[in-house]
Design a protein around this motif. Structure first.
Motif, mmCIF file in Angstrom:
data_model
loop_
_atom_site.group_PDB
_atom_site.id
_atom_site.type_symbol
_atom_site.label_atom_id
_atom_site.label_comp_id
_atom_site.label_asym_id
_atom_site.label_seq_id
_atom_site.Cartn_x
_atom_site.Cartn_y
_atom_site.Cartn_z
ATOM 1 N N CYS A 199 0.853 -1.188 0.000
ATOM 2 C CA CYS A 199 0.000 0.000 0.000
ATOM 3 C C CYS A 199 0.888 1.236 0.000
ATOM 4 O O CYS A 199 1.718 1.414 0.890
ATOM 5 N N VAL A 200 0.713 2.066 -1.004
ATOM 6 C CA VAL A 200 1.430 3.337 -1.067
ATOM 7 C C VAL A 200 0.437 4.428 -0.688
ATOM 8 O O VAL A 200 -0.608 4.576 -1.323
ATOM 9 N N THR A 201 0.748 5.171 0.360
ATOM 10 C CA THR A 201 -0.195 6.149 0.873
ATOM 11 C C THR A 201 0.472 7.501 1.061
ATOM 12 O O THR A 201 1.706 7.604 1.065
ATOM 13 N N MET A 206 5.226 10.279 0.726
ATOM 14 C CA MET A 206 4.667 8.995 0.327
ATOM 15 C C MET A 206 5.254 7.905 1.218
ATOM 16 O O MET A 206 6.450 7.885 1.509
ATOM 17 N N ILE A 207 4.382 7.006 1.646
ATOM 18 C CA ILE A 207 4.759 5.930 2.556
ATOM 19 C C ILE A 207 4.389 4.602 1.908
ATOM 20 O O ILE A 207 3.301 4.449 1.347
ATOM 21 N N ALA A 238 5.197 5.661 -6.122
ATOM 22 C CA ALA A 238 5.497 6.526 -4.970
ATOM 23 C C ALA A 238 6.396 7.689 -5.386
ATOM 24 O O ALA A 238 6.191 8.832 -4.952
ATOM 25 N N LYS A 239 7.377 7.427 -6.236
ATOM 26 C CA LYS A 239 8.271 8.493 -6.713
ATOM 27 C C LYS A 239 7.515 9.509 -7.559
ATOM 28 O O LYS A 239 7.716 10.718 -7.424
ATOM 29 N N ARG A 240 6.640 9.010 -8.421
ATOM 30 C CA ARG A 240 5.861 9.902 -9.289
ATOM 31 C C ARG A 240 4.933 10.785 -8.458
ATOM 32 O O ARG A 240 4.816 11.987 -8.701
ATOM 33 N N ALA A 241 4.289 10.168 -7.461
ATOM 34 C CA ALA A 241 3.370 10.929 -6.619
ATOM 35 C C ALA A 241 4.113 11.902 -5.714
ATOM 36 O O ALA A 241 3.682 13.045 -5.518
ATOM 37 N N GLN A 242 5.236 11.479 -5.168
ATOM 38 C CA GLN A 242 5.989 12.343 -4.254
ATOM 39 C C GLN A 242 6.457 13.617 -4.956
ATOM 40 O O GLN A 242 6.508 14.688 -4.344
ATOM 41 N N ALA A 243 6.745 13.511 -6.228
ATOM 42 C CA ALA A 243 7.253 14.664 -6.970
ATOM 43 C C ALA A 243 6.235 15.788 -7.085
ATOM 44 O O ALA A 243 6.615 16.936 -7.343
ATOM 45 N N ILE A 244 4.953 15.493 -6.893
ATOM 46 C CA ILE A 244 3.942 16.546 -7.041
ATOM 47 C C ILE A 244 3.225 16.848 -5.722
ATOM 48 O O ILE A 244 2.216 17.546 -5.709
ATOM 49 N N THR A 363 -4.885 15.257 -11.893
ATOM 50 C CA THR A 363 -4.498 14.994 -13.277
ATOM 51 C C THR A 363 -3.693 13.711 -13.371
ATOM 52 O O THR A 363 -3.904 12.885 -14.270
ATOM 53 N N MET A 364 -2.743 13.526 -12.457
ATOM 54 C CA MET A 364 -1.931 12.308 -12.447
ATOM 55 C C MET A 364 -2.791 11.070 -12.252
ATOM 56 O O MET A 364 -2.611 10.049 -12.933
ATOM 57 N N ILE A 365 -3.763 11.128 -11.354
ATOM 58 C CA ILE A 365 -4.642 9.987 -11.100
ATOM 59 C C ILE A 365 -5.448 9.644 -12.349
ATOM 60 O O ILE A 365 -5.589 8.470 -12.718
ATOM 61 N N CYS A 366 -5.964 10.680 -13.029
ATOM 62 C CA CYS A 366 -6.744 10.448 -14.243
ATOM 63 C C CYS A 366 -5.877 9.866 -15.360
ATOM 64 O O CYS A 366 -6.285 8.919 -16.055
ATOM 65 N N GLU A 367 -4.700 10.427 -15.551
ATOM 66 C CA GLU A 367 -3.805 9.931 -16.599
ATOM 67 C C GLU A 367 -3.378 8.497 -16.327
ATOM 68 O O GLU A 367 -3.280 7.673 -17.243
ATOM 69 N N ARG A 368 -3.134 8.211 -15.065
ATOM 70 C CA ARG A 368 -2.707 6.854 -14.697
ATOM 71 C C ARG A 368 -3.819 5.844 -14.981
ATOM 72 O O ARG A 368 -3.563 4.755 -15.504
#
Length: 390
Positions: A199-201, A206-207, A238-244, A363-368
């Motif tokens: 689980c990435v939260t 990001m954890i 996690a890296k992609r999400a942490q960047a934003i 936007t990231m969630i939709c694109e993913r």
């Protein structure tokens, strides 16, 4: 062994002095005969320092506790939890000092009840307004219940009429299905569980940790779930999400590095995380969009008929979701239209939780989701009438 369990039940009924029917959400006592087996008939398939999963009859089970124990009483005696606790996935301890969150048996039904109410037009505040009403300042000396677990349907029978029998019996069927997940192993309760997952939260940073895959539409879209064998993919996300995130400078915390847990490649641990993720994203964003359209008919004209139709289809699919993620409706045909519609409408907050920076993260969630559905394998069941091509 006969076991009594508190499950939530949601149905419409007509209080005597009210003009319109109201939603009733109360605990309902369900009695179930739980089958008994011996440990010799089961097999340990996952083990960390403080946690064990057993396999029986092609299903995964985690321990609840012996009859009368605090953990068993908590599991069977509470139909409802506070909102922040209710929506949290069940964690898996990774180090000896960790404690697994005690799963209460009706957690999935509890989450589904509130989300179905939301889809029907209720606000989040409605969680404390469902009849019979609760007020935050209830006191025991007033003679009233202090939390929803203290309400019983049996105590309301003399006050209501015109119960929606179909809705009532549908929930009773869901109670029976949930109770079928229980098993007694050498005198202790075990409960069927979903696969363990990475689980990435989002918690400022990001954890990465271990949790069980939720059997409900987890509203926190920053949380994403991956099979144990997809650790690199989880790290990439996690890296992609942490960047934003607002704290993009923070390092990712990977708690799965802190433990040695034993598991072998087991089919029971696998799940199609791309399909799971796209369904969840589509149903949550579609539900939010459907509510926006209901409140503002001009939105349908702005997004177009095709996208509006997909949004409404997503809402109906979300309403049909039960407490087993494997039976959720397919969403592949709706993903692109729903995510595009959501991006076109100002990204208004709704049931789905999207963390700051909400615009970029959304936007990231939709694109993913769109990328994932494009890469899903198309499978067809063979028909006896098909013939090989020449």
């Amino acid at each position: 062994m006969k076991t009594v369990i508190k499950y939530p039940i949601l149905f419409k009924a007509h209080p005597g002095r009210c003009e319109q029917p109201k939603d009733v959400l109360v605990p309902y006592l369900h009695e179930h005969e739980v089958p008994e087996v011996s440990k010799a008939e089961t097999e340990i398939v996952f083990k960390s320092e403080e946690y064990t999963l057993r396999q029986y009859d092609g299903r995964l089970f985690s321990k609840v506790g012996s009859p009368g124990s605090a953990s068993a009483d908590a599991c069977f005696g509470h139909a409802f939890e506070k909102e922040e606790t209710r929506g949290r996935p069940r964690s898996i301890p990774t180090i000896r000092t960790d404690k697994a969150y005690i799963r209460y048996a009706g957690q999935a039904l509890d989450n589904l009840a509130y989300y179905r109410l939301y889809l029907d037009g209720g606000e989040k505040a409605r969680e404390t307004m469902l009849w019979p009403g609760l007020t935050p300042d209830y006191r025991s000396h007033q003679g009233g219940p202090r939390n929803r677990d203290e309400f019983t349907f049996q105590g309301l029978e003399g006050k209501i009429r015109d119960i929606d029998a179909d809705q009532f019996h549908a929930w009773r069927e869901e109670h029976a299905s949930e109770a079928d997940r229980l098993l007694l192993v050498d005198g202790s309760y075990w409960i069927e569980t979903t696969p363990p997952a990475i689980c990435v939260t989002h918690g400022g940073r990001m954890i990465i940790e271990l949790a069980h895959l939720p059997n409900w539409l987890d509203h926190d879209l920053a949380r994403q779930y991956f099979p144990l064998t997809a650790r690199q993919e989880a790290l990439d996300y996690a890296k992609r999400a942490q960047a934003i995130t607002e704290q993009s400078y923070e390092a990712i915390r990977d708690f799965t590095d802190w433990t040695n847990f034993m598991f072998e490649d087991n089919p029971l641990f696998s799940f199609d995380h791309a399909a799971y993720s796209t369904k969840r994203t589509t149903f949550l964003l579609g539900g939010d969009m459907a509510r926006v359209m209901t409140g503002n008919p001009a939105v349908e004209e702005n997004i177009g008929t095709t996208r509006a139709r997909a949004v409404l289809a997503a809402r109906e699919a979300a309403r049909a979701c039960g407490a087993d993620y494997r039976t959720w409706p397919d969403a592949a045909d709706m993903v692109h239209d729903v995510t595009e519609a959501w991006k076109m409408t100002g990204r208004k907050p709704g049931w789905a939780v999207i963390p700051p920076k909400r615009h970029d993260f959304g936007t990231m969630i939709c694109e993913r989701a769109a990328d994932m559905v494009d890469s899903l394998t198309i499978s067809l069941s063979a028909r006896g009438t098909w013939t090989p091509s020449p």
